[in-house]
Design a protein around this motif. Sequence first.
Motif, mmCIF file in Angstrom:
data_model
loop_
_atom_site.group_PDB
_atom_site.id
_atom_site.type_symbol
_atom_site.label_atom_id
_atom_site.label_comp_id
_atom_site.label_asym_id
_atom_site.label_seq_id
_atom_site.Cartn_x
_atom_site.Cartn_y
_atom_site.Cartn_z
ATOM 1 N N PHE A 44 6.167 3.203 5.313
ATOM 2 C CA PHE A 44 5.512 2.524 6.421
ATOM 3 C C PHE A 44 6.350 2.619 7.701
ATOM 4 C CE2 PHE A 44 2.668 -0.726 3.966
ATOM 5 C CZ PHE A 44 1.896 0.317 3.493
ATOM 6 N N SER A 45 7.617 2.875 7.572
ATOM 7 C CA SER A 45 8.497 2.934 8.741
ATOM 8 C C SER A 45 8.587 4.364 9.270
ATOM 9 C CB SER A 45 9.892 2.432 8.382
ATOM 10 O OG SER A 45 10.540 3.353 7.547
ATOM 11 N N SER A 46 9.104 4.467 10.466
ATOM 12 C CA SER A 46 9.273 5.793 11.075
ATOM 13 C C SER A 46 10.749 6.178 11.072
ATOM 14 C CB SER A 46 8.713 5.781 12.497
ATOM 15 O OG SER A 46 9.331 4.768 13.250
ATOM 16 N N ASP A 47 11.375 6.072 9.910
ATOM 17 C CA ASP A 47 12.811 6.304 9.786
ATOM 18 C C ASP A 47 13.177 7.701 9.296
ATOM 19 O OD1 ASP A 47 13.358 3.747 10.686
ATOM 20 O OD2 ASP A 47 13.418 2.890 8.673
ATOM 21 N N GLY A 48 12.226 8.609 9.273
ATOM 22 C CA GLY A 48 12.534 9.988 8.903
ATOM 23 C C GLY A 48 12.494 10.285 7.420
ATOM 24 N N TYR A 49 11.961 9.372 6.617
ATOM 25 C CA TYR A 49 11.863 9.646 5.190
ATOM 26 C C TYR A 49 10.883 10.780 4.934
ATOM 27 C CZ TYR A 49 14.555 5.483 4.280
ATOM 28 O OH TYR A 49 15.562 4.568 4.240
ATOM 29 N N ALA A 50 11.180 11.594 3.934
ATOM 30 C CA ALA A 50 10.323 12.731 3.604
ATOM 31 C C ALA A 50 9.361 12.371 2.484
ATOM 32 C CB ALA A 50 11.171 13.927 3.186
ATOM 33 N N ILE A 51 8.154 12.847 2.623
ATOM 34 C CA ILE A 51 7.171 12.795 1.539
ATOM 35 C C ILE A 51 7.159 14.197 0.947
ATOM 36 C CG2 ILE A 51 4.727 12.524 0.973
ATOM 37 C CD1 ILE A 51 4.598 10.307 3.032
ATOM 38 N N SER A 52 7.508 14.297 -0.317
ATOM 39 C CA SER A 52 7.668 15.591 -0.983
ATOM 40 C C SER A 52 6.352 16.363 -1.017
ATOM 41 C CB SER A 52 8.174 15.390 -2.411
ATOM 42 O OG SER A 52 7.143 14.808 -3.204
ATOM 43 N N ALA A 53 6.454 17.652 -1.265
ATOM 44 C CA ALA A 53 5.255 18.492 -1.386
ATOM 45 C C ALA A 53 4.363 17.983 -2.513
ATOM 46 C CB ALA A 53 5.657 19.941 -1.625
ATOM 47 N N ARG A 54 4.954 17.587 -3.615
ATOM 48 C CA ARG A 54 4.179 17.076 -4.753
ATOM 49 C C ARG A 54 3.445 15.791 -4.375
ATOM 50 N NH1 ARG A 54 6.788 15.094 -10.469
ATOM 51 N NH2 ARG A 54 8.137 13.904 -9.082
ATOM 52 N N ASP A 55 4.120 14.885 -3.680
ATOM 53 C CA ASP A 55 3.477 13.641 -3.264
ATOM 54 C C ASP A 55 2.455 13.876 -2.152
ATOM 55 O OD1 ASP A 55 4.769 12.130 -5.156
ATOM 56 O OD2 ASP A 55 6.280 11.342 -3.777
ATOM 57 N N ALA A 56 2.720 14.844 -1.283
ATOM 58 C CA ALA A 56 1.756 15.172 -0.222
ATOM 59 C C ALA A 56 0.459 15.715 -0.827
ATOM 60 C CB ALA A 56 2.360 16.171 0.759
ATOM 61 N N GLU A 57 0.575 16.561 -1.831
ATOM 62 C CA GLU A 57 -0.624 17.105 -2.491
ATOM 63 C C GLU A 57 -1.392 15.997 -3.206
ATOM 64 O OE1 GLU A 57 -3.704 19.210 -3.468
ATOM 65 O OE2 GLU A 57 -2.123 20.056 -2.211
ATOM 66 N N ALA A 58 -0.680 15.095 -3.864
ATOM 67 C CA ALA A 58 -1.336 13.970 -4.534
ATOM 68 C C ALA A 58 -1.975 13.029 -3.513
ATOM 69 C CB ALA A 58 -0.328 13.210 -5.402
ATOM 70 N N LEU A 59 -1.335 12.867 -2.363
ATOM 71 C CA LEU A 59 -1.901 12.056 -1.288
ATOM 72 C C LEU A 59 -3.208 12.681 -0.806
ATOM 73 C CD1 LEU A 59 -1.642 9.755 0.803
ATOM 74 C CD2 LEU A 59 -0.113 11.248 2.115
ATOM 75 N N ALA A 60 -3.209 13.987 -0.616
ATOM 76 C CA ALA A 60 -4.427 14.697 -0.197
ATOM 77 C C ALA A 60 -5.540 14.522 -1.230
ATOM 78 C CB ALA A 60 -4.125 16.177 0.021
ATOM 79 N N ALA A 61 -5.207 14.627 -2.509
ATOM 80 C CA ALA A 61 -6.218 14.494 -3.565
ATOM 81 C C ALA A 61 -6.837 13.097 -3.559
ATOM 82 C CB ALA A 61 -5.592 14.795 -4.925
ATOM 83 N N ALA A 62 -6.011 12.072 -3.414
ATOM 84 C CA ALA A 62 -6.534 10.700 -3.390
ATOM 85 C C ALA A 62 -7.405 10.477 -2.158
ATOM 86 C CB ALA A 62 -5.382 9.702 -3.414
ATOM 87 N N LEU A 63 -6.992 11.028 -1.029
ATOM 88 C CA LEU A 63 -7.779 10.846 0.195
ATOM 89 C C LEU A 63 -9.086 11.628 0.168
ATOM 90 C CD1 LEU A 63 -4.917 10.745 2.833
ATOM 91 C CD2 LEU A 63 -6.335 8.832 2.025
ATOM 92 N N ARG A 64 -9.110 12.750 -0.530
ATOM 93 C CA ARG A 64 -10.384 13.462 -0.705
ATOM 94 C C ARG A 64 -11.379 12.568 -1.439
ATOM 95 N NH1 ARG A 64 -7.148 18.011 -1.340
ATOM 96 N NH2 ARG A 64 -7.073 17.804 -3.596
ATOM 97 N N LEU A 65 -10.920 11.870 -2.462
ATOM 98 C CA LEU A 65 -11.781 10.929 -3.185
ATOM 99 C C LEU A 65 -12.211 9.771 -2.286
ATOM 100 C CD1 LEU A 65 -9.898 10.647 -6.596
ATOM 101 C CD2 LEU A 65 -12.030 11.883 -6.141
ATOM 102 N N ALA A 66 -11.297 9.304 -1.469
ATOM 103 C CA ALA A 66 -11.566 8.146 -0.613
ATOM 104 C C ALA A 66 -12.462 8.483 0.569
ATOM 105 C CB ALA A 66 -10.247 7.578 -0.094
ATOM 106 N N CYS A 67 -12.553 9.729 0.913
ATOM 107 C CA CYS A 67 -13.280 10.137 2.114
ATOM 108 C C CYS A 67 -14.716 9.615 2.135
ATOM 109 C CB CYS A 67 -13.253 11.653 2.226
ATOM 110 S SG CYS A 67 -13.299 12.214 3.928
#
Length: 96
Positions: free
Chosen positions: A47-70
């Motif tokens: 939630f913060s803008s402190d430069g934390y990375a979201i891994s490629a694996r988590d980014a892909e899972a995030l995309a998959a969940a948001l496709r369902l949520a769309c």
Amino acid sequence: MPIELVSISGKRFYFSNHQWEETLLLAKEYGWMPLDAPAEPWERYYFSSDGYAISARDAEALAAALRLACRAVPSNEQAYLRQFIAFCQSGEFRVE
């Protein structure tokens, strides 16, 4: 203050703080649970803008969940969400 997401390739995507938090919570509601977060609770980091990375694996899972949520998102917000889904599919990114 806006949240700037920066991919490894230098692509950028922007959210307001509120939009970013709502997007992550929506993804969580549709099954996203980051596996590579720095620690529990992951919200404290992402939630913060402190430069934390979201891994490629988590980014892909995030995309998959948001496709369902769309389908649950108002039609006037779907185009922006689809752009973010495409951004997530490009791999790891930092939250700045």
